[in-house]
Design an enzyme around this catalytic site. Structure first.
Site, mmCIF file in Angstrom:
data_model
loop_
_atom_site.group_PDB
_atom_site.id
_atom_site.type_symbol
_atom_site.label_atom_id
_atom_site.label_comp_id
_atom_site.label_asym_id
_atom_site.label_seq_id
_atom_site.Cartn_x
_atom_site.Cartn_y
_atom_site.Cartn_z
ATOM 1 N N GLY B 45 0.843 -1.190 0.000
ATOM 2 C CA GLY B 45 0.000 0.000 0.000
ATOM 3 C C GLY B 45 0.877 1.238 0.000
ATOM 4 O O GLY B 45 2.072 1.162 -0.296
ATOM 5 N N ALA B 47 2.228 2.970 2.349
ATOM 6 C CA ALA B 47 3.395 2.899 3.225
ATOM 7 C C ALA B 47 4.436 1.928 2.667
ATOM 8 O O ALA B 47 5.605 2.285 2.503
ATOM 9 C CB ALA B 47 2.975 2.496 4.634
ATOM 10 N N ARG B 340 -14.881 12.272 12.559
ATOM 11 C CA ARG B 340 -15.666 11.083 12.222
ATOM 12 C C ARG B 340 -16.325 10.425 13.423
ATOM 13 O O ARG B 340 -17.473 9.993 13.355
ATOM 14 C CB ARG B 340 -14.757 10.072 11.539
ATOM 15 C CG ARG B 340 -14.344 10.547 10.177
ATOM 16 C CD ARG B 340 -13.314 9.653 9.543
ATOM 17 N NE ARG B 340 -13.036 10.139 8.197
ATOM 18 C CZ ARG B 340 -12.104 9.631 7.403
ATOM 19 N NH1 ARG B 340 -11.364 8.630 7.829
ATOM 20 N NH2 ARG B 340 -11.925 10.122 6.200
ATOM 21 N N GLU B 435 -0.866 2.232 8.524
ATOM 22 C CA GLU B 435 -1.954 1.840 9.413
ATOM 23 C C GLU B 435 -1.531 0.713 10.355
ATOM 24 O O GLU B 435 -2.112 0.526 11.416
ATOM 25 C CB GLU B 435 -3.188 1.408 8.593
ATOM 26 C CG GLU B 435 -4.444 1.231 9.441
ATOM 27 C CD GLU B 435 -5.667 0.775 8.630
ATOM 28 O OE1 GLU B 435 -5.585 0.757 7.388
ATOM 29 O OE2 GLU B 435 -6.691 0.445 9.252
#
Lengths: 276, 649
Positions: B45, B47, B340, B435
Site C-alpha cells: 500500500g 506505506a 468522524r 496503518e
C-alpha cells in the site's frame, strides 16, 4: 431471485478447463454479482462438508451417489469457485470475469464488483468465464495471471524522480484542462478488460492511458517518448497483440478511458521511431 | 510508571527541533554497505510501496511482498477524499503547527505528540514529491493546486484527485516501485502472504510466506523486516476494508514478541452506504469530502419517519422546518464537518432514538439540495460525480434528486503494532509503518490523514530511521534461511495449515466470521460497556473454539485456495478481537472512537479520564492460554495544551 450459473472450472494452468452449471436461489436483487458468487461458494463448501447435501448438488442439483458422487468430488466440481476480488468498490481492478460474453458483464462503465443482481432476469442462465488472452494464463477457475501488465509498467510507466528531490509543488503551473485530461487517463484501474475484449489481445489502451497521463504533465513529458517505446517493446515481447482500432477496448473499459490516449501514445512512439 | 521495554526514543529538545535532531544523530550507511544489506517489506500500500521504492533508491536490496496479484491493488487505492498537508496555499493561516494541533486534538490526546509533529512537518514534502511523480492533483484555473476541507479542520488543506486520491497516490508509489524493480534494487513477490516472522537471537531476520498461486511455503531472509500490512478492521466482517485486508502479519509479529498498541481504537466512518441485508459481503464508503457540501439530517417528527420507512413519502417532500440537521444543531462551529467519531455517534444517537430513515432504522440522510441550489447541479457533478454514480449503482437512487442514505461503518484501525519514534517495534529489526502501527492518530484519525501518514512513514521517515539500525549490521552476512529458526518457523506454519484442514467440520470460514463480526459490532463497536465487553470476550472465545471444532476448509494446501486463506486469517481475527475487547475493557474512559457508555457527559459527549488513562496501552503476548500483559507508555504533551475537545464553538 434464482439463477443457473454456468461457470468455467479449471484446476490450474496445466489442466484443461470446462463449464459446470450450478443453481443458486433466494438471491436478493440488491446483492452484488460477487455476493451471488459468495453464496454459490458457501453452498459448495456445505456440499463438501456435508456429504448428504453434496449428493443432491453434484450434478445440476440432482441427487447422485456411488461412482458418480466419487467422480464429481474427484473432478473438483464441488470445490468453491476461485475468482479475484478485493476492494469491491470498483477501484482496485482485481475483479475481472467475462459475464454473458462481456467483460465486467452487461452494464457499461462498471466493474464486476459494482454489478448488481437486479440487472439480471430472474430465472436466467448466467455464463461466467475468465479473461481470455494469450498474455493472461489461467491460474485457477476464473483467476488469471495479469503480471504481464505489471511488467509493462516496470518497463517505463513512471517518472524517474528520486524521493526528496522535488521543488515546491506549486512552482510549476499546470492548466486545469491538462490536469483534468491527465486524470481522465490516470483513472485506468489496470483490470485488463481492454486486453480481454480486444480481438488481438492488445494492451494499447492500458499503455496509452499511462503514457498519455504522464505526457500531459510537464513532469512526465521529458521521458515520454522513451516511455512509449519501452512500454510498447515490452508489450510485444510479452505476447500481446497490436491495435487495429476497433475501439472495443474503450467500449468495455469500466472507467471509459478514451482511445484518444492511444493516439497520443502513437504520436510519442512515432517521434521515437523517427529519431531512430 | 516507566517500562523497561517501552522506550519511545523521543529526542530531547523543543518539539520543532526533535526530528532535525534525530536525523543528525542517525548513523549513515555508505553506498557500498547499503548494497550488502537486505530489507523485507511486507505490504504494497502507500506505506509499503513508498518505503520499498525509497529504500531501493538509497541502494538497499529490498524484497517486497503483497497478497494481491499486483502491488497496485493494495487497499490504499480505495481512499477517496484526499491527503492533508500544511502548505497554506489557501492563505487561511494554516501551518505545520496547526496541522499538528488539529491531528492531536482530533485523536483526542491519545497519540504520541512528537510523532504527530513530525508527520505535520513532512506533510509538505509529500505533496511536492507526488506532483513530481506525475500525480494529477486537482488544479485551479490559474494552474495552482486546489484544496478542499475535511472533518476536524477549519482550514482547506486537503489535496485531492477527484474522488480517487488514494488511487492516484498509490499509482505514484507503485510507479516509483516499478522504477526500482526495473533497476534491480527491489524484487517484487506478488501473491505471497506472510505467515510468520523469523527471529534469530531476538532480532527480526526474515519471514515465512505462502505462495498464494501454488501453495508453496517459502523462507525469506533479510537484515530487517518492515510491516506495512494495514489494519485489522475486517475483524468485524462487515467493514469498508477490502476483502483481503487482514491483521495476520501484524498478529504473527505480536505473537513473536512485538507489543500491540491501543488495539481498541477502531474508527467508525459516518458516511457509508447502509447494510442492505444478510447477503452483504462488505460495506461501501461514501467519501468524507461529501460533507463539504452535503447536509446530514433526520426528520424532526416520528410520523415522518414512519411514512419514510413505509415508502409513503420521499425525503424531498419533507419541508425544511421539519428537518433536524442534528450536527449543525449540536456543533455549530464545525457543523457537518465534525470529526468522524463524533459524526458517527451522533447518527447512532438519532437512530437509537427512533429517527432512522430506512426500513432497518439504521440510516440518516446526506442531502445535497442546498448545495445544488447554491452551486448548480453541474458543479456538484464535477466535484462528486463518480461518487454519485457509485451510489446509484449500489442503491438504485439518484442522489441529485433524493438525498443519500448513510450509516456508520468500521473503516480504519488507529491501533497497531507499538513502535518507538524510529518506527521500530519492541523486536529489534522489526519496523511497522502506515496503518499497521499505532502512533499518529490516537483515539480517532482525521480524514485525509491516513494517506499522509502512510506516505510520510514510507517516503520520509522509515528510510532514514531504519539506517540507524542497519548501520550496526554492515558486518553481518546475508541471513541464512537454512538456520534452525527458519526450519522451526516453517514447520510451525505447515502444522497450523494441516490442523485447519484436519478439522473437517461443517461450517464455512465466512459463516463463522459473520458471527464474530456480529459480536464485535454489538459489543466492541460504537458504544461499549463493561458488561458488554465481558460478554464479548466470552463469546469470542466460544466462537474460536467452535471454529477449531467445526470449520471446513475445502481443497488442499498445494494449490490456489481462497478458503484456506480465509480460514487462516479468521483464526487470527478471533485473537485480535479478543485483545480489542480486553483493551476496551481496561480503558475505562471515552476518547475518540472508543466510547464507553458509562463515561459520558450530560450532553452525551465522550468523557476522557486524563488522570488515569493518558497512556498508550501496549500489550505483550504471554502464550496461548495466558492473559497478555499490559505495559503503559505515558503520553506527555508539551507543545499543546491538553483540553476537552470542543467542536461547538
Amino acid at each position: 431471485m434464482k439463477f443457473k450459473i454456468k461457470v468455467w472450472r479449471q484446476k490450474n494452468a496445466k489442466t484443461k478447463g470446462h463449464f459446470e452449471t450450478y443453481t443458486v436461489d433466494n438471491i436478493s436483487p440488491d446483492s452484488s454479482f460477487l455476493e451471488m458468487l459468495d453464496i454459490l461458494n458457501d453452498q459448495l463448501v456445505h456440499q463438501n462438508s456435508d456429504p448428504i447435501a453434496f449428493s443432491k448438488g453434484c450434478e445440476n442439483g440432482e441427487v447422485c451417489s456411488g461412482e458418480k458422487l466419487k467422480r464429481a468430488k474427484a473432478e473438483g466440481k464441488a470445490l468453491p469457485v476461485s475468482f479475484d476480488h478485493d476492494c469491491r468498490e470498483g477501484i482496485c481492478g482485481a475483479c475481472s470475469l467475462y459475464i454473458n460474453g462481456r467483460a465486467h458483464g452487461p452494464e457499461n462503465e462498471v466493474t464486476t464488483c459494482q454489478l448488481f443482481m437486479r440487472k439480471f432476469k430472474d430465472g436466467s442462465t448466467i455464463t461466467i468465464e475468465p479473461w481470455r488472452s494469450a498474455a493472461f494464463p489461467v491460474v485457477k477457475d476464473l483467476v488469471v495471471d495479469r503480471s504481464a501488465l505489471d511488467k509493462i509498467m516496470q518497463a517505463g510507466g513512471f517518472v524517474d524522480v528520486r524521493t526528496g528531490s522535488a521543488q515546491d509543488a506549486n512552482s510549476i503551473l499546470i492548466s486545469k484542462e491538462k490536469a483534468d485530461e491527465s486524470m481522465d487517463a490516470a483513472s485506468c484501474i489496470g483490470c485488463g478488460a481492454c486486453v480481454a475484449t480486444c480481438k488481438n489481445g492488445s494492451a494499447m489502451l492500458f499503455i496509452g492511458a499511462r503514457v498519455s497521463s504522464l505526457a500531459l504533465l510537464p513532469q512526465g513529458k521529458i521521458e515520454s517518448t522513451k516511455r512509449a517505446m519501452d512500454m510498447i517493446a515490452k508489450m510485444d515481447e510479452l505476447g500481446f497483440g497490436a491495435c487495429t482500432n476497433t475501439r472495443a477496448c474503450e467500449m468495455e473499459c469500466p472507467k471509459r478511458v478514451s482511445i484518444t490516449h492511444i493516439a497520443r501514445l502513437n504520436r510519442e512512439f512515432l517521434k521515437g521511431w523517427l529519431k531512430k | 510508571m516507566s517500562d523497561t521495554k517501552l522506550k519511545s526514543q523521543i529526542p530531547d529538545g523543543p518539539l520543532s527541533e526533535k526530528w532535525k535532531k534525530r536525523k543528525a544523530e542517525i548513523k549513515v550507511v555508505s553506498p557500498a554497505n547499503k548494497r550488502k544489506l537486505e530489507v523485507i517489506v511486507v505490504g504494497t500500500g502507500l506505506a509499503g510501496a513508498s518505503a520499498a521504492a525509497s529504500l531501493g533508491e538509497m541502494g538497499y536490496n529490498v524484497k517486497i511482498f503483497c497478497i494481491s496479484d499486483s502491488p497496485r491493488r493494495a487497499h490504499s487505492i480505495a481512499a477517496q477524499g484526499g491527503i492533508n498537508a500544511a502548505k497554506n496555499y489557501q492563505n487561511d493561516n494554516d501551518s505545520i503547527y496547526r496541522l499538528f494541533v488539529d491531528t492531536v486534538k482530533g485523536g483526542d490526546f491519545r497519540s504520541r505528540e512528537a510523532n504527530v509533529y513530525r508527520l505535520a512537518e513532512v506533510s509538505n514534502l509529500i505533496i511536492d514529491h507526488c506532483v513530481a511523480q506525475g500525480v494529477p492533483f486537482a488544479r485551479e484555473y490559474g494552474g495552482l493546486l486546489a484544496n478542499r476541507s475535511f472533518g476536524g479542520a477549519q482550514v482547506s488543506r486537503t489535496f485531492y484527485a477527484r474522488g480517487q486520491t488514494g488511487q492516484q497516490l498509490l499509482l505514484g508509489a507503485y510507479a516509483s516501485l516499478n522504477k526500482e524493480i526495473k533497476k534491480g534494487s527491489v524484487k517484487s513477490y506478488p501473491r505471497y502472504e506472510m505467515l510468520d516472522l523469523v527471529l534469530i537471537n531476538g532480532q527480526a531476520k526474515g519471514i515465512i510466506a505462502r505462495n498464494i498461486a501454488t501453495g508453496e511455503i517459502e523462507r525469506f531472509g533479510a537484515h530487517a523486516v518492515v510491516i506495512a500490512t494495514g489494519g485489522y478492521g475486517n475483524v468485524y466482517f462487515l467493514s469498508t476494508n477490502a476483502m483481503n485486508s487482514n491483521g495476520s502479519a501484524a498478529w504473527q509479529c505480536y505473537k513473536k514478541g512485538a507489543y500491540f498498541g491501543n488495539p481498541c481504537f477502531a474508527q467508525i466512518h459516518p458516511t457509508c452506504i447502509p447494510v442492505h441485508g444478510t447477503q452483504q459481503s462488505k460495506l461501501t464508503l461514501m467519501s468524507e469530502s461529501l460533507r463539504n457540501d452535503g447536509r446530514i439530517w433526520v426528520p424532526k417528527k416520528k410520523e415522518d419517519v414512519m411514512k419514510l420507512r413505509k415508502g409513503e413519502i420521499k425525503a424531498s417532500q419533507i419541508p425544511e422546518e421539519d428537518r433536524d440537521y442534528y450536527l449543525e444543531r449540536r456543533y455549530p462551529a464545525f457543523g457537518n464537518l465534525v470529526p468522524r467519531d463524533i459524526a458517527s455517534r451522533a447518527a447512532k444517537e438519532r437512530c437509537d432514538a427512533g429517527f432512522g430513515v430506512n426500513e432497518t432504522g439504521k440510516a440518516v440522510f446526506l442531502d445535497f439540495k442546498t448545495a445544488i441550489e447554491r452551486l448548480g447541479e453541474d458543479t456538484i457533478r464535477e466535484r462528486y460525480g463518480n461518487l454519485f454514480q457509485m451510489y446509484e449503482e449500489i442503491t438504485d437512487v439518484d442522489a441529485y434528486k433524493e438525498p443519500m442514505m448513510i450509516y456508520p461503518a468500521i473503516h480504519y484501525t488507529m491501533g497497531g503494532l507499538w513502535v518507538d519514534y524510529d518506527l521500530q517495534t519492541t523486536i529489534p529489526g522489526l519496523f511497522a509503518i502506515g496503518e499497521a502501527n499505532f502512533s499518529d492518530h490516537g483515539g480517532n484519525r482525521l480524514g485525509a490523514s491516513a494517506l499522509m501518514q502512510g506516505l510520510a512513514d514510507g517516503y520520509f521517515i522509515l528510510p532514514y530511521t531504519i539506517g540507524g539500525y542497519l548501520a550496526n549490521k554492515i558486518q553481518e552476512p546475508k541471513t541464512d534461511t537454512s538456520a534452525p529458526e527458519f526450519e522451526q518457523a516453517e514447520k510451525a506454519v505447515k502444522e497450523r495449515i494441516a490442523k485447519l484442514f484436519a478439522v473437517k467440520g461443517k461450517k464455512s470460514p465466512d459463516e463463522i466470521h459473520k458471527e464474530l463480526g456480529n459480536v464485535m459490532w454489538e459489543y466492541v463497536g460504537m458504544g461499549r460497556t463493561e458488561e458488554g465487553l465481558k460478554k464479548a470476550i466470552v463469546e469470542i472465545k466460544r466462537l474460536k473454539e467452535e471454529f477449531w471444532k467445526d470449520v471446513y476448509v475445502c481443497g488442499e494446501n498445494g494449490e490456489f485456495n481462497q478458503e484456506l486463506e480465509k480460514a487462516m486469517r479468521l483464526a487470527d481475527f478471533f485473537e485480535i478481537g479478543e485483545l480489542m475487547a480486553r483493551d476496551a475493557l481496561n480503558r475505562k474512559e471515552s476518547c475518540g472512537g472508543h466510547f464507553r457508555e458509562e463515561m459520558q457527559t450530560e450532553e452525551g459527549e465522550a468523557k476522557r479520564d486524563d488522570e488515569n488513562f493518558m497512556y498508550v496501552s501496549a500489550w505483550e503476548y504471554k502464550g496461548e492460554n495466558t492473559e497478555p500483559e499490559l505495559h503503559k507508555e505515558p503520553l506527555v504533551y508539551e507543545g499543546i495544551k491538553v483540553a476537552t475537545r470542543n467542536y461547538k464553538d
